[in-house]
Scaffold this motif. Structure first.
Motif, mmCIF file in Angstrom:
data_model
loop_
_atom_site.group_PDB
_atom_site.id
_atom_site.type_symbol
_atom_site.label_atom_id
_atom_site.label_comp_id
_atom_site.label_asym_id
_atom_site.label_seq_id
_atom_site.Cartn_x
_atom_site.Cartn_y
_atom_site.Cartn_z
ATOM 1 N N ASP A 156 -8.821 -12.671 -3.983
ATOM 2 C CA ASP A 156 -10.136 -12.093 -3.665
ATOM 3 C C ASP A 156 -10.038 -11.215 -2.418
ATOM 4 O OD1 ASP A 156 -11.372 -13.482 -5.768
ATOM 5 O OD2 ASP A 156 -11.680 -15.257 -4.510
ATOM 6 N N ALA A 157 -9.361 -11.742 -1.395
ATOM 7 C CA ALA A 157 -9.201 -10.982 -0.155
ATOM 8 C C ALA A 157 -8.309 -9.768 -0.367
ATOM 9 C CB ALA A 157 -8.624 -11.883 0.933
ATOM 10 N N ALA A 158 -7.300 -9.901 -1.245
ATOM 11 C CA ALA A 158 -6.386 -8.787 -1.506
ATOM 12 C C ALA A 158 -7.115 -7.617 -2.158
ATOM 13 C CB ALA A 158 -5.233 -9.253 -2.385
ATOM 14 N N ARG A 159 -8.016 -7.917 -3.077
ATOM 15 C CA ARG A 159 -8.802 -6.846 -3.699
ATOM 16 C C ARG A 159 -9.541 -6.042 -2.636
ATOM 17 N NH1 ARG A 159 -9.682 -6.894 -9.200
ATOM 18 N NH2 ARG A 159 -9.279 -8.828 -10.346
ATOM 19 N N ALA A 160 -10.173 -6.760 -1.709
ATOM 20 C CA ALA A 160 -10.920 -6.093 -0.640
ATOM 21 C C ALA A 160 -9.986 -5.302 0.266
ATOM 22 C CB ALA A 160 -11.703 -7.131 0.164
ATOM 23 N N PHE A 161 -8.810 -5.855 0.549
ATOM 24 C CA PHE A 161 -7.854 -5.169 1.421
ATOM 25 C C PHE A 161 -7.377 -3.871 0.796
ATOM 26 C CE2 PHE A 161 -3.463 -4.193 2.536
ATOM 27 C CZ PHE A 161 -3.543 -4.097 3.916
ATOM 28 N N PHE A 162 -6.940 -3.930 -0.451
ATOM 29 C CA PHE A 162 -6.430 -2.728 -1.110
ATOM 30 C C PHE A 162 -7.516 -1.665 -1.245
ATOM 31 C CE2 PHE A 162 -3.066 -5.604 -3.041
ATOM 32 C CZ PHE A 162 -2.038 -5.060 -2.300
ATOM 33 N N ALA A 163 -8.730 -2.098 -1.546
ATOM 34 C CA ALA A 163 -9.832 -1.139 -1.651
ATOM 35 C C ALA A 163 -10.077 -0.459 -0.314
ATOM 36 C CB ALA A 163 -11.099 -1.853 -2.130
ATOM 37 N N ARG A 164 -9.999 -1.246 0.776
ATOM 38 C CA ARG A 164 -10.196 -0.685 2.105
ATOM 39 C C ARG A 164 -9.080 0.295 2.463
ATOM 40 N NH1 ARG A 164 -11.646 -4.700 6.985
ATOM 41 N NH2 ARG A 164 -13.367 -5.071 5.500
ATOM 42 N N MET A 165 -7.897 0.082 1.927
ATOM 43 C CA MET A 165 -6.760 0.973 2.185
ATOM 44 C C MET A 165 -6.752 2.187 1.263
ATOM 45 S SD MET A 165 -5.106 -0.286 4.757
ATOM 46 C CE MET A 165 -6.712 -0.807 5.391
ATOM 47 N N GLY A 166 -7.756 2.316 0.413
ATOM 48 C CA GLY A 166 -7.861 3.499 -0.427
ATOM 49 C C GLY A 166 -7.214 3.396 -1.791
ATOM 50 N N VAL A 167 -6.783 2.194 -2.181
ATOM 51 C CA VAL A 167 -6.204 2.016 -3.511
ATOM 52 C C VAL A 167 -7.352 1.855 -4.506
ATOM 53 C CG1 VAL A 167 -4.691 0.608 -4.956
ATOM 54 C CG2 VAL A 167 -4.175 0.893 -2.517
ATOM 55 N N ALA A 168 -7.303 2.597 -5.576
ATOM 56 C CA ALA A 168 -8.381 2.564 -6.567
ATOM 57 C C ALA A 168 -8.551 1.150 -7.132
ATOM 58 C CB ALA A 168 -8.091 3.538 -7.701
ATOM 59 N N LEU A 178 0.197 -2.156 -10.097
ATOM 60 C CA LEU A 178 0.173 -2.915 -8.844
ATOM 61 C C LEU A 178 -0.450 -4.278 -9.117
ATOM 62 C CD1 LEU A 178 0.566 -3.081 -5.757
ATOM 63 C CD2 LEU A 178 -1.717 -2.074 -5.512
ATOM 64 N N VAL A 179 0.341 -5.324 -8.924
ATOM 65 C CA VAL A 179 -0.113 -6.683 -9.225
ATOM 66 C C VAL A 179 0.000 -7.545 -7.978
ATOM 67 C CG1 VAL A 179 0.200 -8.701 -10.700
ATOM 68 C CG2 VAL A 179 0.718 -6.413 -11.592
ATOM 69 N N PHE A 180 -1.115 -8.101 -7.545
ATOM 70 C CA PHE A 180 -1.104 -9.040 -6.424
ATOM 71 C C PHE A 180 -1.159 -10.462 -6.977
ATOM 72 C CE2 PHE A 180 -3.004 -11.908 -3.419
ATOM 73 C CZ PHE A 180 -2.290 -11.640 -2.263
ATOM 74 N N VAL A 181 -0.343 -11.344 -6.382
ATOM 75 C CA VAL A 181 -0.211 -12.704 -6.888
ATOM 76 C C VAL A 181 -0.553 -13.704 -5.789
ATOM 77 C CG1 VAL A 181 1.335 -14.362 -7.991
ATOM 78 C CG2 VAL A 181 1.656 -11.903 -8.381
ATOM 79 N N VAL A 196 0.838 -1.201 0.000
ATOM 80 C CA VAL A 196 0.000 0.000 0.000
ATOM 81 C C VAL A 196 0.873 1.252 0.000
ATOM 82 C CG1 VAL A 196 -1.664 1.339 1.342
ATOM 83 C CG2 VAL A 196 -1.950 -1.138 1.115
ATOM 84 N N ALA A 197 1.926 1.244 0.832
ATOM 85 C CA ALA A 197 2.833 2.390 0.886
ATOM 86 C C ALA A 197 3.500 2.623 -0.460
ATOM 87 C CB ALA A 197 3.880 2.175 1.973
ATOM 88 N N LEU A 198 3.911 1.555 -1.122
ATOM 89 C CA LEU A 198 4.541 1.680 -2.437
ATOM 90 C C LEU A 198 3.543 2.194 -3.476
ATOM 91 C CD1 LEU A 198 6.677 -1.591 -2.521
ATOM 92 C CD2 LEU A 198 7.566 0.747 -2.587
ATOM 93 N N ALA A 199 2.324 1.697 -3.398
ATOM 94 C CA ALA A 199 1.301 2.139 -4.344
ATOM 95 C C ALA A 199 1.047 3.635 -4.218
ATOM 96 C CB ALA A 199 0.011 1.356 -4.114
ATOM 97 N N ARG A 200 1.086 4.131 -3.003
ATOM 98 C CA ARG A 200 0.869 5.572 -2.788
ATOM 99 C C ARG A 200 2.096 6.379 -3.195
ATOM 100 N NH1 ARG A 200 -1.964 5.005 3.223
ATOM 101 N NH2 ARG A 200 -4.018 4.302 2.461
#
Length: 262
Positions: A141-153, A123-126, A112-116
């Motif tokens: 699936d969980a990563a999508r929800a996590f990043f969205a919750r952290m404010g990543v588009a 940004l690719v989650f594997v 998340v810090a790197l994405a910001r």
């Protein structure tokens, strides 16, 4: 389910130091009526204490964590960020919808810090499902929800959700992102897992730069003993699994060198 995946899981269970010592102890207890059984039980008990309290786990973990240095931000902007799974409990997510991070949480928080810090980087989650039993949701699936919750588009997040081990992480990710010559890609994973991860990505023909996180060695030093047996055995299992993974991947041609270096 391919044979290599199944065999690796079964072997991993048996050769885990904690599991192996418990099995040894149970065998000794089952044969206590004989001198052999009593000696076996005593040996297993001593080894459990030594492996759990001594700094053996740290000694094995140190070369893995120290193999790749921390990434130097002064070298230029990255074009992409690859984040390996292993930090999210996808079974809990499938069951309750909650996002539960484990000890490797820095893989996600640093991502998340790197994405910001680098908004232009991909940004690719594997991570698919690495369990023998389907939990009903992948880690992606969980990563999508996590990043969205952290404010990543959401539109910025790319996921590779089929891979079950590090070899597949590398091969499937390369096929997904199709990196171009000259691009700079960061590989975010735990420091102790970085040698095997880099080895797999190199073998797949995907050049990445190591961004190690989730360091486990204590600040007091490698030779610092453990206070709880359970802590020492858990870390010993972790280090042993990585060394065994490196050896098996090299023996089966999945990585080009036994201990990949920078």
């Amino acid at each position: 389910m391919d044979a290599f995946f199944l065999i690796s899981k079964l072997i991993g269970f048996v050769v885990s130091p904690a599991n192996a010592l418990i099995l040894l102890l149970l065998l000794g207890v089952a044969t206590l009526r004989w001198r052999f059984g009593r000696r076996l039980a005593a040996l297993a008990t001593v080894l459990l204490v030594v492996c759990g309290l001594s700094p053996l786990a740290n000694v094995l973990l140190a070369p893995l964590e120290q193999r790749f240095p921390r990434w130097d931000a002064g070298r230029g902007l990255p074009d992409g960020i690859v984040v390996l799974g292993g930090a999210i409990d996808n079974a809990a997510f499938a069951r309750t919808g909650d996002l539960a991070l484990n000890e490797a949480a820095e893989r996600m928080t640093d991502a998340v810090a790197l994405a910001r810090a680098y908004p232009a980087a991909r940004l690719v989650f594997v991570g698919g499902s690495s369990g023998l039993v389907d939990s009903g949701a992948t880690e992606a699936d969980a990563a999508r929800a996590f990043f969205a919750r952290m404010g990543v588009a959401p539109e910025r997040i790319e996921v590779e959700d089929r891979s079950r081990n590090t070899v597949e992480n590398a091969a499937f990710t390369k096929a997904l992102v199709q990196p171009k010559l000259g691009e700079r890609w960061l590989l975010v994973t735990s420091a102790w897992h970085m040698p095997r991860a880099i080895g797999c990505f190199r073998a797949a023909g995907f050049a990445t730069e190591a961004y190690p996180v989730d360091f486990r060695l204590p600040g007091q030093g490698t030779l610092w003993p453990f206070f709880f047996v359970s802590d020492g055995l858990r870390r010993l299992d972790l280090a042993s699994r990585e060394w065994i993974g490196l050896a098996s991947y090299y023996a089966t041609g999945r990585i080009d060198t036994l201990f990949p270096a920078p």
